[in-house]
Motif scaffolding. Sequence first.
Motif, short mmCIF file in Angstrom:
data_model
loop_
_atom_site.label_atom_id
_atom_site.label_comp_id
_atom_site.label_asym_id
_atom_site.label_seq_id
_atom_site.Cartn_x
_atom_site.Cartn_y
_atom_site.Cartn_z
N LEU A 53 0.72 -0.92 0.04
CA LEU A 53 -0.19 -0.23 -0.03
C LEU A 53 0.72 1.26 0.01
N GLN A 54 1.81 1.13 0.87
CA GLN A 54 2.98 2.41 0.76
C GLN A 54 3.36 2.69 -0.57
N GLY A 55 3.90 1.51 -1.11
CA GLY A 55 4.81 1.66 -2.54
C GLY A 55 3.76 2.14 -3.58
N ALA A 56 2.29 1.88 -3.35
CA ALA A 56 1.35 2.47 -4.14
C ALA A 56 1.00 3.80 -4.06
N GLY A 57 1.48 4.40 -3.08
CA GLY A 57 0.97 5.73 -2.52
C GLY A 57 -0.40 5.67 -1.81
N ILE A 58 -0.76 4.44 -1.48
CA ILE A 58 -2.19 4.54 -0.65
C ILE A 58 -2.11 4.66 1.04
N HIS A 59 -2.52 5.57 1.54
CA HIS A 59 -2.31 5.96 2.93
C HIS A 59 -3.37 5.88 3.72
N ASN A 60 -4.37 5.85 3.06
CA ASN A 60 -5.85 6.06 3.47
C ASN A 60 -6.59 4.57 3.96
N VAL A 61 -5.85 3.56 3.69
CA VAL A 61 -6.34 2.17 4.15
C VAL A 61 -5.80 1.56 5.27
N ARG A 62 -6.95 1.41 6.33
CA ARG A 62 -6.50 0.66 7.37
C ARG A 62 -6.47 -0.92 7.06
N ILE A 63 -5.79 -1.56 7.99
CA ILE A 63 -5.31 -2.93 7.63
C ILE A 63 -5.92 -3.61 9.05
N GLU A 64 -6.95 -4.50 9.09
CA GLU A 64 -7.55 -4.96 10.50
C GLU A 64 -7.57 -6.64 10.35
N PRO A 65 -7.50 -7.43 11.26
CA PRO A 65 -7.67 -8.90 11.19
C PRO A 65 -9.18 -9.16 11.25
N SER A 92 3.69 -17.19 5.37
CA SER A 92 3.83 -18.10 4.46
C SER A 92 3.80 -17.55 3.06
N VAL A 93 3.69 -18.44 1.78
CA VAL A 93 3.90 -18.01 0.84
C VAL A 93 2.31 -17.68 0.34
N ALA A 94 1.23 -18.45 0.85
CA ALA A 94 0.13 -18.29 0.63
C ALA A 94 -0.59 -17.21 1.10
N ALA A 95 -0.10 -16.90 2.63
CA ALA A 95 -0.88 -15.65 3.16
C ALA A 95 -0.22 -14.42 2.51
N VAL A 96 0.98 -14.15 2.09
CA VAL A 96 1.33 -13.10 1.39
C VAL A 96 0.85 -12.76 0.16
N ALA A 97 0.41 -13.99 -0.53
CA ALA A 97 -0.05 -13.79 -1.91
C ALA A 97 -1.56 -13.34 -1.60
N VAL A 98 -2.25 -13.85 -0.94
CA VAL A 98 -3.79 -13.38 -0.56
C VAL A 98 -3.58 -12.01 -0.22
N ALA A 99 -2.67 -11.58 0.63
CA ALA A 99 -2.76 -10.25 1.41
C ALA A 99 -2.40 -9.35 0.06
N ALA A 100 -1.62 -9.50 -0.94
CA ALA A 100 -1.23 -8.85 -2.04
C ALA A 100 -2.44 -8.71 -2.91
N HIS A 101 -3.12 -9.82 -3.03
CA HIS A 101 -4.34 -9.84 -4.06
C HIS A 101 -5.36 -8.86 -3.40
N GLU A 102 -5.61 -8.74 -2.15
CA GLU A 102 -6.63 -7.85 -1.61
C GLU A 102 -6.12 -6.42 -1.66
N CYS A 103 -4.66 -6.29 -1.52
CA CYS A 103 -4.02 -4.92 -1.59
C CYS A 103 -4.28 -4.64 -3.22
N GLY A 104 -4.48 -5.47 -4.20
CA GLY A 104 -4.85 -5.46 -5.49
C GLY A 104 -6.26 -4.64 -5.90
N HIS A 105 -7.22 -5.11 -4.94
CA HIS A 105 -8.38 -4.21 -4.97
C HIS A 105 -8.20 -2.87 -4.68
N ALA A 106 -7.55 -2.53 -3.29
CA ALA A 106 -7.28 -1.49 -2.93
C ALA A 106 -6.68 -0.39 -3.88
N VAL A 107 -5.52 -1.00 -4.53
CA VAL A 107 -5.12 -0.12 -5.85
C VAL A 107 -5.92 0.12 -6.96
N GLN A 108 -6.85 -0.71 -7.28
CA GLN A 108 -8.21 -0.68 -8.09
C GLN A 108 -8.70 0.39 -7.51
#
Length: 228
Positions: A53-65, A92-108
């Motif tokens: 998110l920081q790399g994409a310049g997105i600073h208004n998105v919270r991350i919650e469990p 894990s590889v799976a966890a980071v991949a899923v987190a990145a996918h959801e970040c993809g939606h934030a970038v969208q």
Amino acid sequence: MYYSMFDSTYLLVIIGMLLAGWASSRVKSTFNKYNDLETEKRIAGKDAAQLILQGAGIHNVRIEPIRGQLTDHYDPQNKVLRLSEATYASTSVAAVAVAAHECGHAVQDAQNYGFLRLRAALVPVVNIGSQAAMPLIFIGLLMQWMGLVKLGIFAFTLVLLFQIVTLPVEFDASKRALQILEGQGVFSMAELPGARKVLRAAAFTYVAAAISTALQLFRLILISRRRD
């Protein structure tokens, strides 16, 4: 003869259910496989998400469990990225991949991606359609009011339309996720194939859901024509 024809349409529903079940089983098995594989850099899902998110310049998105497994999602209305217990603190590889996918939606969302906006616009209409479709069809068939049946089928078609629009949203999010992961150097070259498999398996669940809904819609049309 009529009941035989009517019953045979259940084959379409069964095919759809088997396909959806297989897709769900596949994504769970793939996730579990790569959830046991730690990333070389030991970056947790929440930290990877923050980095992306920081790399994409997105600073208004919270991350919650959020509780559960594979309950990860991005909430564009409240600007919240919710990561499941299996993703949030996992390295894990799976966890980071899923987190990145959801970040993809934030970038969208940040870039006003057209299909994401279209999907969001369809939500209120689809919610009404999904709730009203089957009651309208059932009452229409019971009372022999074919106009009501056709209205129910139209409402059900909106559900399929929503799922079709969802496909490019999900595939694009996964594409963005992989590009971001490669660009940020979160994964090693050896870990990227596993991340791709996790994201592809997850994306296929949406394909299976759309096919299942299309088969059910086809069944409803067959029943409607038979009554006509």
